[in-house]
Write a protein that holds these residues in place. Structure first.
Motif, PDB file in Angstrom:
ATOM      1  N   GLU A 162       0.080  11.955   1.256  1.00  7.17           N
ATOM      2  CA  GLU A 162      -1.157  11.418   1.833  1.00  7.17           C
ATOM      3  C   GLU A 162      -2.434  12.030   1.238  1.00  7.17           C
ATOM      4  O   GLU A 162      -3.528  11.534   1.510  1.00  7.17           O
ATOM      5  CB  GLU A 162      -1.205  11.592   3.361  1.00  7.17           C
TER       6      GLU A 162
ATOM      7  N   SER B 136      -9.995   7.929  -0.392  1.00  4.20           N
ATOM      8  CA  SER B 136     -10.692   7.209   0.697  1.00  4.20           C
ATOM      9  C   SER B 136     -12.101   7.760   0.881  1.00  4.20           C
ATOM     10  O   SER B 136     -13.034   7.021   1.206  1.00  4.20           O
ATOM     11  CB  SER B 136      -9.916   7.338   2.012  1.00  4.20           C
TER      12      SER B 136
ATOM     13  N   GLN C 281      -5.896   2.492  -4.240  1.00  2.00           N
ATOM     14  CA  GLN C 281      -5.102   3.725  -4.245  1.00  2.00           C
ATOM     15  C   GLN C 281      -3.698   3.454  -4.793  1.00  2.00           C
ATOM     16  O   GLN C 281      -3.157   4.229  -5.595  1.00  2.00           O
ATOM     17  CB  GLN C 281      -5.015   4.287  -2.828  1.00  2.00           C
TER      18      GLN C 281
ATOM     19  N   ALA D 285      -7.082   0.737   0.136  1.00  2.00           N
ATOM     20  CA  ALA D 285      -5.633   0.945   0.046  1.00  2.00           C
ATOM     21  C   ALA D 285      -5.063   0.320  -1.229  1.00  2.00           C
ATOM     22  O   ALA D 285      -4.177   0.885  -1.878  1.00  2.00           O
ATOM     23  CB  ALA D 285      -4.954   0.357   1.283  1.00  2.00           C
TER      24      ALA D 285
ATOM     25  N   GLU E  24      -4.434   9.613  -0.863  1.00  2.19           N
ATOM     26  CA  GLU E  24      -5.122   8.618  -0.030  1.00  2.19           C
ATOM     27  C   GLU E  24      -6.361   9.203   0.619  1.00  2.19           C
ATOM     28  O   GLU E  24      -7.422   8.578   0.651  1.00  2.19           O
ATOM     29  CB  GLU E  24      -4.177   8.132   1.076  1.00  2.19           C
TER      30      GLU E  24
ATOM     31  N   THR F 180       0.836  -1.196   0.000  1.00  2.12           N
ATOM     32  CA  THR F 180       0.000   0.000   0.000  1.00  2.12           C
ATOM     33  C   THR F 180       0.871   1.247   0.000  1.00  2.12           C
ATOM     34  O   THR F 180       2.077   1.184   0.259  1.00  2.12           O
ATOM     35  CB  THR F 180      -0.903   0.039   1.243  1.00  2.12           C
TER      36      THR F 180
END
Lengths: 565, 311
Positions: free
Chosen positions: B151, B158, B167, B164, B154, B39
């Motif tokens: 991040e 999300s 992504q 994960a 993500e 991930t």
């Protein structure tokens, strides 16, 4: 002599080398056109019927006697041969005593010919205002007839109406006056939009496509797909007035202004279902070939578009190569037919694509009924071109095939479509190209495998072309005749079970439509690029078969065969 | 890497190539996770970003290049519609081939088109095109590292349900398609190719690259209803599954782009991050529309449904 009696951008040459008085007066009616496919004595439409079957009901010639076919008369080395290259397409034959052939070849040339003797009665050539590349001049593929008028499209996007008895001009329709909703400056009859007269017309990217005349209207299309145009189709009435105009790149389905240069030209003739009025138009590739500047499906490019022929409204569009990168457009005319599908008789449209598959769709919805077995080989198909030509793998089909503008022939008795396929590997690479009026707008470099290169290409196992018979409903190939070079020109089927087809090597062949067996051949010294047609002359008791050929070379020929009953 | 493309599913080799681009080698660097389970979180600490300030300078230029005012409220409201469209994808897949008159796919894009119109209107696309580099290998590599480190990708993905694994695949797929991405040049890049030095010149018929990526993806989605109905005899369940995944990636990419624009409107995004997210989402939009073509549009004999002969 020059003739400028009707206002038009170009000039015309009209000559009467023969006795035009022998042309029988006959009013060709709409009913005659509707019945042409069933009438063995003539050939009144490109394809002989609106549904483009390229089929004759003349039945003197049979599989048993076709070997007795002999040359009745031949014309070769026609004047202006260098300028007249592109002996593609097919003539019309108006029944009578004698029948009269209305012959075409590119660019802009027409002849009225006594069908019994080969005597040229009149000659008409239009010299368009648009430039023509004489090294490889375009092909004129057909004309239309109604009443006592012959209609031809011109390379400056016009239509000329000719008196079919003496080729005198009745009117000119200026199809280049309006473009992308812009009007040219000047007189409506003479002024042409700048972008439509800026590039030289040549065989690869221009065509005089055969007009369709139906129910008081002439349907015509556009060309110039490699020059950053927006394609269109339109209808003009028999007095030369526009009825409707349909752009073929709907702006709301393209990003930004890409539609303005999106191509989707319509340079081959539609098939038309007279009952529903649905016309199925072949469409060209999107422009430029370099795809990232025109994201999305790029409707209606590289496929077929069904229009209501009365209004020009789009009924459906079917793409063979959405967002095309490989020049897999769809110039081959469709064929409309009825057949049983899943226990139900349905109206269908079928055509072979450059993608080397045959597509058969429901005429009303455009939904695919079946895609056939491969007509030619597929190798690295849909592979993206690399930035350098040598890094790109060999790709099949070639951009000039499977099938290009050649019309296929349909035999309804045997539910068989006979077509021609190219099977040559190619390589492409891409490059950015800025649009400039009159300059090519392809964004691609292309090579076809040379004889020396061919031996080393893994996965290419068959010769460069074939003639193929397919069941368009099941998609099964019935037979294939593989050829040493890729064949051009159309095919002809007869109700007696014969298929006529020419080859690039100059062989004119009669096949058994059911088995593909060669029943008879005749050899010419030039490639055969025309579409064979046939008719029966009751006064002579003979069935005739016509073929023309010749391309860029000085050689050309028109040959008529006959067989007495 | 060649531009030969078969479908959207990543091979192990392509995953390894992705890790190499990030400078991650060996199982220890990924926390011992199996190749297919790695991930972005696993990779974050192993990836380094050499900050030259370039991404920040470009982000600032994008912000300064806007010609209108970004409407955070409008973008935010329509982003909810994009998220809702992503939520509806399982039911679209369950419905299968759209019936005549149904617009299962076209109905997914309404909110996204509203955002696209607004972004075009305020000069967002023109500014991103003017201020971002072309998709060369060095930019793609730097972009991937930034996306892993920051991040933000993500977080945004999300919000719309990307797990994960999805992504990671979104970023890996962009790296896999680096050669193809290079073909998507900004209009000034084309001018450069032609030998001109007027980088700001934009041929009027070629929309800005980032709009081509975004609107192009929406056009592909809009056309799927007709495509699936027309080509039904060729379509398999596998193709439908892959196609839905590609549509999901397109809408996810669009959501990511919208998120960057929304946060730009509220002043809640760092310049460096803006560059990474706009580049990353654009690349995702391009890669997924390419995937869609190979998964569902360009149908070979090997992948098509068995021929039935019209029955």
């Amino acid at each position: 002599m020059a003739d400028d009696r009707v206002p038009k951008p170009g000039t015309s040459t009209i000559q009467h080398p023969g006795d035009t008085g022998v042309i029988p007066e006959r009013d060709v009616t709409q009913q005659d056109l509707l019945e042409s496919g069933e009438n063995p004595e003539g050939w009144l439409l490109y394809g002989n019927n609106y549904r483009r079957h390229h089929h004759t009901t003349a039945d003197v010639i049979t599989p048993e006697n076709v070997s007795d076919l002999t040359r009745e008369w031949t014309l070769d080395g026609l004047p202006n041969a260098n300028d007249a290259a592109g002996f593609q397409g097919s003539p019309l034959v108006v029944p009578g005593d004698p029948p009269i052939i209305y012959q075409v070849n590119g660019p802009e040339q027409n002849r009225a010919i006594n069908a019994r003797t080969g005597e040229i009665l009149w000659y008409h050539m239009y010299h368009p205002k648009a430039p023509v590349r004489w090294e490889t001049p375009p092909a004129n593929r057909g004309v239309a007839v109604l009443g006592d008028t012959l209609y031809k499209v011109t390379l400056d996007h016009g239509i000329l109406a000719l008196d079919r008895y003496d080729a005198s001009e009745k009117w000119y329709y200026n199809g280049a006056y309006e473009y992308r909703n812009e009007i040219a400056e000047g007189d409506e009859q003479m002024a042409m939009h700048d972008e439509l007269q800026a590039w030289p017309r040549w065989r690869g990217v221009a065509s005089n496509y055969p007009l369709v005349v139906h129910d008081g209207k002439l349907m015509m299309g556009s060309f110039g797909g490699e020059y950053g145009v927006q394609g269109w189709a339109e209808a003009v009435d028999t007095d030369g007035e526009q009825v409707w105009h349909r752009g073929m790149t709907p702006p709301d389905e393209w990003v930004g202004d890409a539609w303005k240069h999106g191509g989707s030209t319509v340079w081959q003739t539609p098939a038309l279902d007279p009952e529903s009025g649905t016309a199925v138009l072949p469409t060209g590739n999107p422009g430029p070939w370099f795809g990232t500047v025109r994201p999305g499906w790029n409707p209606h490019t590289a496929g077929k578009v069904a229009l209501n022929s009365e209004t020009g409204e789009v009924e459906w569009g079917f793409q063979e190569s959405p967002h095309d990168w490989w020049d897999y457009d769809s110039p081959s005319p469709a064929t409309i037919f009825e057949a049983e599908v899943d226990g139900e008789t349905r109206k269908l449209a079928t055509w072979p694509g450059k993608t080397a598959w045959l597509y058969t769709v429901d005429l009303e919805t455009g939904e695919l009924v079946e895609r056939s077995d491969e007509l030619g080989e597929h190798l690295n198909t849909w592979t993206m071109p690399e930035q350098e030509l040598q890094e790109t793998p060999w790709i099949l089909p070639n951009l000039i095939g499977g099938t290009n503008p050649q019309p296929s022939a349909y035999d309804s008795d045997r539910n068989t479509l006979v077509l021609k396929t190219t099977n040559l590997p190619m390589k492409l690479t891409w490059e950015y190209e800025e649009y400039e009026i009159g300059e090519q707008y392809t964004g691609m470099t292309y090579i076809s495998a040379s004889p020396g290169q061919r031996e080393s290409i893994e996965g290419w196992n068959q010769p460069p072309g074939n003639i193929t018979a397919v069941d368009p409903v099941s998609g099964e190939i019935k037979w294939q005749d593989w050829l040493a070079s890729n064949p051009w020109g159309g095919t002809l089927t007869t109700s007696t079970g014969i298929t006529f087809a020419g080859t690039d090597g100059g062989l004119f062949i009669a096949y058994d439509s059911e088995t593909g067996d060669r029943l008879w051949t005749d050899q010419f010294s030039m490639g055969i690029e025309g579409n064979p047609v046939s008719w029966y002359d009751p006064e002579m008791g003979k069935q005739y078969v016509y073929i023309q050929g010749g391309a860029d070379a000085e050689e050309n020929m028109i040959t008529v065969y006959s067989l007495e009953e | 890497m060649t531009t030969e493309h078969t479908n959207s599913r990543l091979s192990d080799d392509e995953r390894r190539d992705f890790l190499k681009v990030l400078g991650v080698t060996g199982a220890a660097a990924t926390g011992g996770a199996a190749l297919e389970d790695v991930t972005l979180s696993d990779l974050r600490e192993a990836v380094t970003v050499e900050s030259t300030g370039e991404f920040a300078r470009r982000g600032e230029a994008i912000r300064n290049g806007l010609t209108g005012e970004l409407n955070a409220e409008l973008v935010g409201a329509e982003m909810a519609g994009v998220a809702d469209a992503i939520d509806r994808l399982p039911e679209v897949r369950t419905a299968g081939i759209p019936e005549r008159g149904e617009e299962l796919y076209a109905e997914l894009t309404g909110a996204a088109w509203a955002i696209d119109d607004h972004l075009a209107e305020v000069g967002f696309y023109a500014s991103t095109e003017a201020n971002l580099p072309r998709f060369g290998s060095s930019h793609i590599e730097a972009m991937a590292r930034h996306l892993v480190r920051a991040e933000a990708l993500e977080t945004a993905l999300s919000e719309v349900g990307f797990d994960a694994r999805e992504q990671t695949e979104a970023v890996a797929n962009v790296v896999r398609q680096s050669d193809h991405l290079a073909m998507w040049q900004p209009t000034w890049g084309y001018e450069d190719v032609e030998g001109g030095d007027e980088f700001e010149v934009e041929p009027e018929y070629v929309p800005p690259l980032h709009r081509r990526a975004a609107a192009g993806a929406l056009l592909w989605i809009d056309g799927l209803d007709k495509h699936l109905r027309q080509k039904q005899v060729l379509i398999t369940d596998q193709m439908l599954d892959d196609g839905i995944a590609d549509v999901r990636a397109m809408l996810g990419g669009f959501y990511l782009l919208s998120d960057a624009a929304s946060r730009l409107a509220t002043g809640d995004i760092a310049d460096e991050e803006l560059t990474a997210l706009v580049s990353g989402s654009t690349a995702m939009l391009i890669a997924s529309q390419t995937d869609l073509q190979y998964d569902l549009v360009r149908i070979t004999d090997e992948m098509r449904a068995p021929r039935t002969g019209g029955d």
